[in-house]
Design a protein around this motif. Structure first.
Motif, short mmCIF file in Angstrom:
data_model
loop_
_atom_site.label_atom_id
_atom_site.label_comp_id
_atom_site.label_asym_id
_atom_site.label_seq_id
_atom_site.Cartn_x
_atom_site.Cartn_y
_atom_site.Cartn_z
N PRO A 195 2.09 2.21 -3.80
CA PRO A 195 3.25 1.65 -3.10
C PRO A 195 2.84 0.59 -2.08
O PRO A 195 1.71 0.61 -1.57
CB PRO A 195 3.85 2.88 -2.40
N PRO A 196 3.74 -0.34 -1.78
CA PRO A 196 3.42 -1.35 -0.76
C PRO A 196 3.12 -0.70 0.59
O PRO A 196 3.64 0.38 0.92
CB PRO A 196 4.70 -2.19 -0.69
N ALA A 197 2.30 -1.37 1.38
CA ALA A 197 1.90 -0.83 2.68
C ALA A 197 3.11 -0.56 3.57
O ALA A 197 3.15 0.41 4.33
CB ALA A 197 0.92 -1.79 3.36
N VAL A 199 6.10 0.36 2.73
CA VAL A 199 6.76 1.60 2.31
C VAL A 199 5.97 2.80 2.83
O VAL A 199 6.54 3.78 3.33
CB VAL A 199 6.91 1.64 0.79
N LEU A 200 4.65 2.75 2.69
CA LEU A 200 3.83 3.85 3.19
C LEU A 200 3.98 4.03 4.68
O LEU A 200 3.98 5.15 5.20
CB LEU A 200 2.37 3.58 2.83
N GLN A 201 4.13 2.91 5.39
CA GLN A 201 4.32 2.99 6.84
C GLN A 201 5.65 3.64 7.19
O GLN A 201 5.73 4.46 8.11
CB GLN A 201 4.26 1.58 7.43
N ILE A 202 6.69 3.35 6.42
CA ILE A 202 8.02 3.93 6.69
C ILE A 202 7.99 5.44 6.54
O ILE A 202 8.60 6.17 7.32
CB ILE A 202 9.07 3.29 5.75
N VAL A 203 7.28 5.93 5.53
CA VAL A 203 7.25 7.38 5.29
C VAL A 203 6.12 8.06 6.04
O VAL A 203 5.87 9.26 5.87
CB VAL A 203 7.16 7.67 3.78
N GLY A 204 5.41 7.33 6.89
CA GLY A 204 4.39 7.93 7.74
C GLY A 204 3.09 8.25 7.03
O GLY A 204 2.37 9.19 7.43
N LEU A 205 2.76 7.50 6.00
CA LEU A 205 1.53 7.75 5.25
C LEU A 205 0.49 6.66 5.43
O LEU A 205 -0.48 6.60 4.68
CB LEU A 205 1.86 7.92 3.78
N SER A 206 0.69 5.81 6.42
CA SER A 206 -0.34 4.78 6.67
C SER A 206 -0.52 4.59 8.17
O SER A 206 0.28 5.06 8.99
CB SER A 206 0.09 3.46 6.01
#
Length: 206
Positions: A195-197, A199-206
Motif C-alpha cells: 500500500p502507499p505510504a 495509506v499506511l500512515q492513516i491506519v497507523g502502520l508507518s
C-alpha cells in the motif's frame, strides 16, 4: 465476422450487467410468476442459430441497425466501429430473448427501425442504410435527446435512447470496447510494492 451462439449469449449477460438488468446464466428454472419461459441456456455449450429462440431482424432491419450502430459509435484511430464489432447482431440476440426486459425492448427497437427507414424514405427517398452519414446524422440529430425532441419525434427519440444504450452496452463489453475505455481489470500486476505510504500512515502502520 461470424459470432457463434455461445459468444453472443455470454455477451448478452455481460452487457445486461453493464446495463443494470437482471440475467441468469445458470440452468435453474426461472423464478417468476405465471408460466415463465422455462430454463435459461447453459453457457458451457454451443448452440446452433435458432436453437434457443429465433432471431427477430429481417435483412432490411439488420442493415438499418448496422448503419445506426456505426453512426452512434463510429470507428476512430483507437478502435473499430460498433458495426464492425457486430453490435447489431448482439442487439438482435438481445431483443429476441424471451425475458421480460428484452421482450419490452423488442417492440421499441423494431418499431423504431421501421420509423427510421420510413423517415429516410420521406426525406431522402432511400433507406437509412443507403444514406450518406451526413444525411443519417441529420435524422439522428432530431431524435438524439428525448428532452429536446419535438413532439412529433418523441416516440422516435425514446427508441433512439434505448438503441444507443444497447449499442454502448454491447460495444463496451467487447475486448475492443474495454480497451477503448482503458479498462485494465482482471489483469495481474507484475509487481506489488504494498500500500502507499500515505495509506499506511492513516491506519497507523508507518
Amino acid at each position: 465476422m461470424h459470432l457463434d451462439r455461445r459468444t453472443t449469449l455470454q455477451w448478452m449477460l455481460a452487457a445486461s450487467a453493464a446495463l443494470g438488468v437482471e440475467a441468469s446464466g445458470g440452468a435453474t428454472p426461472a423464478r417468476r410468476p405465471g408460466a415463465g419461459y422455462g430454463t435459461d441456456p447453459k453457457l458451457t455449450r454451443s448452440y446452433r442459430a435458432g436453437e434457443l429462440w429465433p432471431l427477430s431482424f429481417t435483412p432490411e432491419q439488420r442493415r438499418c441497425a448496422e448503419a445506426l450502430c456505426a453512426l452512434i459509435i463510429p470507428a476512430d484511430a483507437q478502435s473499430p466501429s460498433a458495426a464492425q464489432l457486430q453490435v447489431h447482431l448482439f442487439i438482435d440476440e438481445w431483443i429476441s430473448a424471451p425475458y421480460p426486459t428484452q421482450q419490452r425492448d423488442r417492440g421499441v427497437i423494431l418499431q423504431g427501425l421501421a420509423w427510421l427507414d420510413a423517415e429516410s424514405e420521406r426525406r431522402f427517398q432511400q433507406r437509412f442504410d443507403q444514406l450518406h452519414v451526413t444525411q443519417q446524422a441529420r435524422i439522428a440529430d432530431d431524435i438524439c435527446w428525448v428532452a429536446q425532441a419535438k413532439p412529433e419525434f418523441a416516440e422516435a427519440a425514446r427508441f433512439f435512447a434505448r438503441f444507443r444504450d444497447l449499442t454502448a452496452g454491447g460495444f463496451y463489453t467487447t475486448p475492443e470496447g474495454s480497451r477503448d475505455l482503458g479498462y485494465v481489470g482482471n489483469v495481474p500486476s507484475v509487481t506489488f510494492d504494498g500500500p502507499p505510504a500515505k495509506v499506511l500512515q492513516i491506519v497507523g502502520l508507518s
